[in-house]
Design a protein around this motif. Structure first.
Motif, short mmCIF file in Angstrom:
data_model
loop_
_atom_site.label_atom_id
_atom_site.label_comp_id
_atom_site.label_asym_id
_atom_site.label_seq_id
_atom_site.Cartn_x
_atom_site.Cartn_y
_atom_site.Cartn_z
N SER A 227 14.56 -14.57 0.25
CA SER A 227 13.99 -15.81 0.73
C SER A 227 13.24 -15.67 2.04
O SER A 227 12.72 -16.66 2.56
N ALA A 228 13.17 -14.51 2.62
CA ALA A 228 12.51 -14.33 3.91
C ALA A 228 12.02 -12.89 4.02
O ALA A 228 12.52 -12.00 3.34
N PRO A 250 3.64 -14.92 2.70
CA PRO A 250 2.43 -15.06 3.52
C PRO A 250 2.73 -14.79 4.99
O PRO A 250 3.87 -14.89 5.43
N LEU A 251 1.70 -14.47 5.74
CA LEU A 251 1.88 -14.17 7.16
C LEU A 251 2.46 -15.38 7.90
O LEU A 251 3.26 -15.22 8.83
N GLU A 252 2.10 -16.59 7.47
CA GLU A 252 2.60 -17.80 8.14
C GLU A 252 4.11 -17.94 8.04
O GLU A 252 4.73 -18.69 8.81
N PRO A 269 -1.86 -8.73 12.96
CA PRO A 269 -2.44 -8.90 11.62
C PRO A 269 -1.62 -8.14 10.58
O PRO A 269 -0.74 -7.34 10.90
N VAL A 270 -1.92 -8.40 9.32
CA VAL A 270 -1.28 -7.68 8.22
C VAL A 270 -1.92 -6.31 8.07
O VAL A 270 -3.15 -6.18 8.07
N VAL A 271 -1.08 -5.28 7.98
CA VAL A 271 -1.55 -3.93 7.68
C VAL A 271 -0.87 -3.46 6.40
O VAL A 271 0.18 -3.98 6.03
#
Length: 434
Positions: A227-228, A250-252, A269-271
């Motif tokens: 869940s996380a 999602p990043l949020e 940011p996402v890598v």
């Protein structure tokens, strides 16, 4: 007690050997931890040796001598190093004690049934010896386990540092250095149980944060489960850093993870590979610098604060931008300067709405318009020109970051103006709009 044991010693030795065989078979059949660790011959030998030590401890106690606990401590250390659960070790030890007493009573019964009453006082002595051996074994086990835990934590921290900081890397520049650092990052990620490819980001908490979220009981002490996002935390003197394996999240979703903390945080940011984690870490720290402490707890995603991050990344240019664009405003007396900067910041936050800015500033919209016209006159920039609005917005961000940096280095003291809106910041009106 000593004379009884000497009389039955030969028979007792045979019975102890049989008891060791029985206990080894039972342990291997019922305890998978032992079965995965030891073969029958080794386990049987260890049990036989421990039973013999208990008998010797019984004899030494009857002579008024202390029990030799070196063997028990050695067993505790060995089993901790091998990773055998303490519960398994203690269960086998207790069973061995019961079998030893059974062997004693059987040997005495065969030798001289009339001597049994004389054996009974030895029961309390034997259980005391077994308790001493258990305590020594447990203490040694836990001490070794704690030492291993410290080493594991240090190793885990070192592996995280390789990912977060990019490793030491080779001295030569170029493709070879990049390949070496990427290889080191992949090796560190593999040892931490992270995939070679995925979706990762980094969270940086402000120094003095109240602590990382309490992780639920999931593998490897990681925060989160299905869940996380999965998080690996690294605590440093200047703050806490979290390496986040987002997976499909999602990043949020990082905001939800950090919300219970009530602290300022920056999110990079996402890598997609471990080699990119160091870059995500640097950008997360930059995102954190875009969140003034005066704004209170918030989570800043770099991708949502790129203009402010751009200003924060270039200190020399930010200082030049601040002076060139807002120099005449900064030269005003403190009260006027604060009024104009606050009005500009509020107007920008309200997306150029004079009406909304007036509601937030508790004044008439004409007052806001007059302040903005004065700001245009002082700076030579027009708020109707998008390019010049960008300049003003970036310069305003540079002013806020300069104020924040100066406040961070200033000794803490009671603020006589507590409750006011700091210059250049925005505070939402508690009143409802009409």
């Amino acid at each position: 007690m000593e004379r009884i044991i000497e009389e039955i010693r030969e028979d007792l030795s045979r019975r102890i050997a049989v008891a060791a065989d029985r206990l080894a078979d039972r342990t291997l059949a019922e305890d998978p931890a032992y079965a995965a660790l030891l073969g029958r011959a080794e386990l049987r030998e260890r049990i036989h040796h421990a039973l013999g030590q208990a008998v010797e401890g019984l004899l030494r106690t009857s002579r008024g001598l202390p029990v030799d606990l070196a063997g028990a401590r050695e067993a505790g250390t060995l089993r901790a190093e091998q990773g055998l659960p303490l519960a398994s070790l203690l269960r086998t030890h207790r069973r061995g004690g019961r079998l030893l007493w059974q062997s004693l009573t059987e040997a005495v019964t065969v030798h001289d049934r009339e001597a049994l009453p004389r054996l009974l006082p030895g029961a309390a002595v034997l259980w005391d010896v077994l308790d001493q051996m258990t305590d020594a074994m447990t203490e040694s086990y836990r001490r070794t386990e704690a030492a291993h835990g410290d080493r594991d934590r240090e190793r885990r921290a070192a592996l995280l540092d390789v990912l977060l900081d990019g490793g030491d890397g080779p001295s030569e520049p170029g493709a070879r250095a990049f390949a070496a650092e990427a290889s080191a990052a992949e090796a560190a990620a593999a040892q931490l149980g992270l995939p070679e490819r995925g979706r990762f980001t980094v969270v940086v908490l402000a120094g003095g944060a109240s602590g990382t979220p309490a992780p639920p009981a999931t593998p490897a002490g990681v925060a989160g489960a299905a869940s996380a996002p999965r998080v690996l935390w690294r605590v440093r003197a200047d703050g806490e850093i979290g390496l986040v394996e987002l997976g499909h999240h999602p990043l949020e979703s990082v905001r939800e993870l950090l919300a219970p903390l009530g602290v300022r945080a920056g999110v990079g940011p996402v890598v997609t590979a471990p080699a990119g984690v160091a870059r995500a870490h640097r950008l997360a720290a930059l995102a954190l610098r875009t969140t003034p402490e005066s704004e209170g707890p918030r989570t800043a995603l770099l991708d949502e604060r790129l203009p402010a991050a751009l200003v924060g990344a270039q200190a020399e240019l930010a200082d030049r931008l601040r002076q060139v664009v807002l120099g005449p405003v900064l030269a005003l007396p403190a009260a006027d300067r604060r009024t104009l900067l606050t009005t500009l910041g509020t107007w920008l936050a309200c997306r150029g709405s004079t009406t909304d800015a007036a509601q937030r500033l508790y004044c008439h919209r004409n007052t806001v318009s007059n302040r903005l016209r004065r700001l245009e006159q002082l700076t030579g920039r027009s708020l109707s020109d998008p390019r010049q609005v960008v300049e003003l917005a970036l310069a305003h961000a540079a002013v806020l970051q300069r104020v924040e940096a100066e406040a961070a280095t200033r000794p803490t003291a009671p603020d006589p103006r507590a409750g006011r809106t700091p210059g250049g910041t925005v505070r939402r009106s508690p009143r409802r709009p009409a």
